[in-house]
Write an enzyme that holds these catalytic residues in place. Structure first.
Site, PDB file in Angstrom:
ATOM      1  N   LYS A  83       0.093  -4.849 -11.933  1.00 23.73           N
ATOM      2  CA  LYS A  83      -0.361  -5.269 -10.604  1.00 23.73           C
ATOM      3  C   LYS A  83      -1.876  -5.466 -10.640  1.00 23.73           C
ATOM      4  O   LYS A  83      -2.630  -4.551 -10.995  1.00 23.73           O
ATOM      5  CB  LYS A  83       0.035  -4.187  -9.586  1.00 23.73           C
ATOM      6  CG  LYS A  83       0.295  -4.698  -8.191  1.00 23.73           C
ATOM      7  CD  LYS A  83       0.926  -3.600  -7.343  1.00 23.73           C
ATOM      8  CE  LYS A  83       1.035  -4.006  -5.888  1.00 23.73           C
ATOM      9  NZ  LYS A  83       1.461  -2.877  -5.057  1.00 23.73           N
TER      10      LYS A  83
HETATM   11  O1  G3P Z   1       2.160  -1.684  -2.038  1.00 15.13           O
HETATM   12  C1  G3P Z   1       1.407  -2.519  -1.244  1.00 15.13           C
HETATM   13  C2  G3P Z   1       1.727  -2.527   0.233  1.00 15.13           C
HETATM   14  O2  G3P Z   1       3.074  -2.580   0.469  1.00 15.13           O
HETATM   15  C3  G3P Z   1       0.953  -1.552   1.055  1.00 15.13           C
HETATM   16  O3  G3P Z   1       1.410  -1.420   2.364  1.00 15.13           O
HETATM   17  O4  G3P Z   1       1.527  -0.119   4.438  1.00 15.13           O
HETATM   18  O5  G3P Z   1      -0.402   0.261   2.873  1.00 15.13           O
HETATM   19  O6  G3P Z   1      -0.239  -1.844   4.203  1.00 15.13           O
HETATM   20  P1  G3P Z   1       0.523  -0.760   3.521  1.00 15.13           P
END
Ligand code: G3P
Length: 214
Positions: A83
């Site tokens: 990633k």
């Molecule tokens: O893994 C990346 C993403 O899904 C993060 O989500 O909830 O931290 O905006 P969030």
């Protein structure tokens, strides 16, 4: 449509993998930090539970460091997707790792322009963050629709992985648009699988059966 779990919690991963519908796992440095284990240990543990793409995020900000980390991660398991952040350095790293046959997931994508750049760099997966766009009163799902349309226009093979999912509606809208993958926190799996009318329906069937003349 593929369903990924967006967590580094091994118990949750085992629980939902047992449902038979987890196609992959995404992690990020924030999710790993919550678990109190090393990235390498946790990624290898996840790889034993889920047979599908597992995203492991770099922490370098320069391309050379990202490439070094990515090459190391790729040795851990065949399903590792490195990633990489959507920056110019991330693009350089994506192109280099792709040429070496290493799978990638370009993350932190917030615009169609960034989505096009990730595809041009040969990303295997790309992660637009719908929830974080909605959080600032932008429209996360409109971006997904634009990306799917643009990728279709040119036949880009990069898969659209909808991330930063906050609620089941995001998943259903992504499915209607035709996004390839949704990565979701564990609670969304429960929310998608359940309905109050299902619960009350089961209760009624069981009561009627119990009260019937045998
Ligand atoms: O893994 C990346 C993403 O899904 C993060 O989500 O909830 O931290 O905006 P969030």
């Amino acid at each position: 449509m593929k369903f990924f779990l967006d967590t580094a919690n091994l118990e949750d991963i085992k629980k939902y993998a047992a449902w038979g519908i987890v196609d992959g796992v995404t992690t990020n440095p924030s999710l790993i930090a919550k678990e109190g284990v090393s990235l390498e240990k946790r990624i290898k543990e996840i790889a034993k539970v889920v047979d599908g793409p597992i995203s492991s995020e770099v922490i370098s900000t320069k391309a050379s460091g990202m490439i070094k980390e990515g090459r190391e991660y790729a040795k851990w398991h065949k399903n590792i997707h490195v990633k990489l952040p959507m920056t110019p350095d991330g693009l350089i790293a994506c192109k280099t790792l792709t040429e070496e046959g290493i799978k990638t997931n370009v993350t932190l994508i917030f615009s169609l322009g960034q989505a096009l750049m990730a595809a041009k760099a040969g990303a295997t997966l790309m992660s637009p963050f719908v929830g974080r766009l909605d959080d600032i009163s932008d429209d996360g799902m409109a971006l997904i629709a634009d990306i799917v349309q643009a990728y279709d226009n040119y036949g880009f093979e990069t898969e659209v992985l909808v991330a930063s999912v906050r609620h089941p509606r995001h998943v259903m809208d992504a499915a209607l648009i035709g996004a390839d993958i949704c990565t979701m926190p564990p609670k969304i799996f429960d929310q998608l699988a359940t309905h109050p009318l299902t619960d009350s329906g089961i209760k009624k069937f069981l009561e009627d059966y119990k009260n019937s003349k045998k």
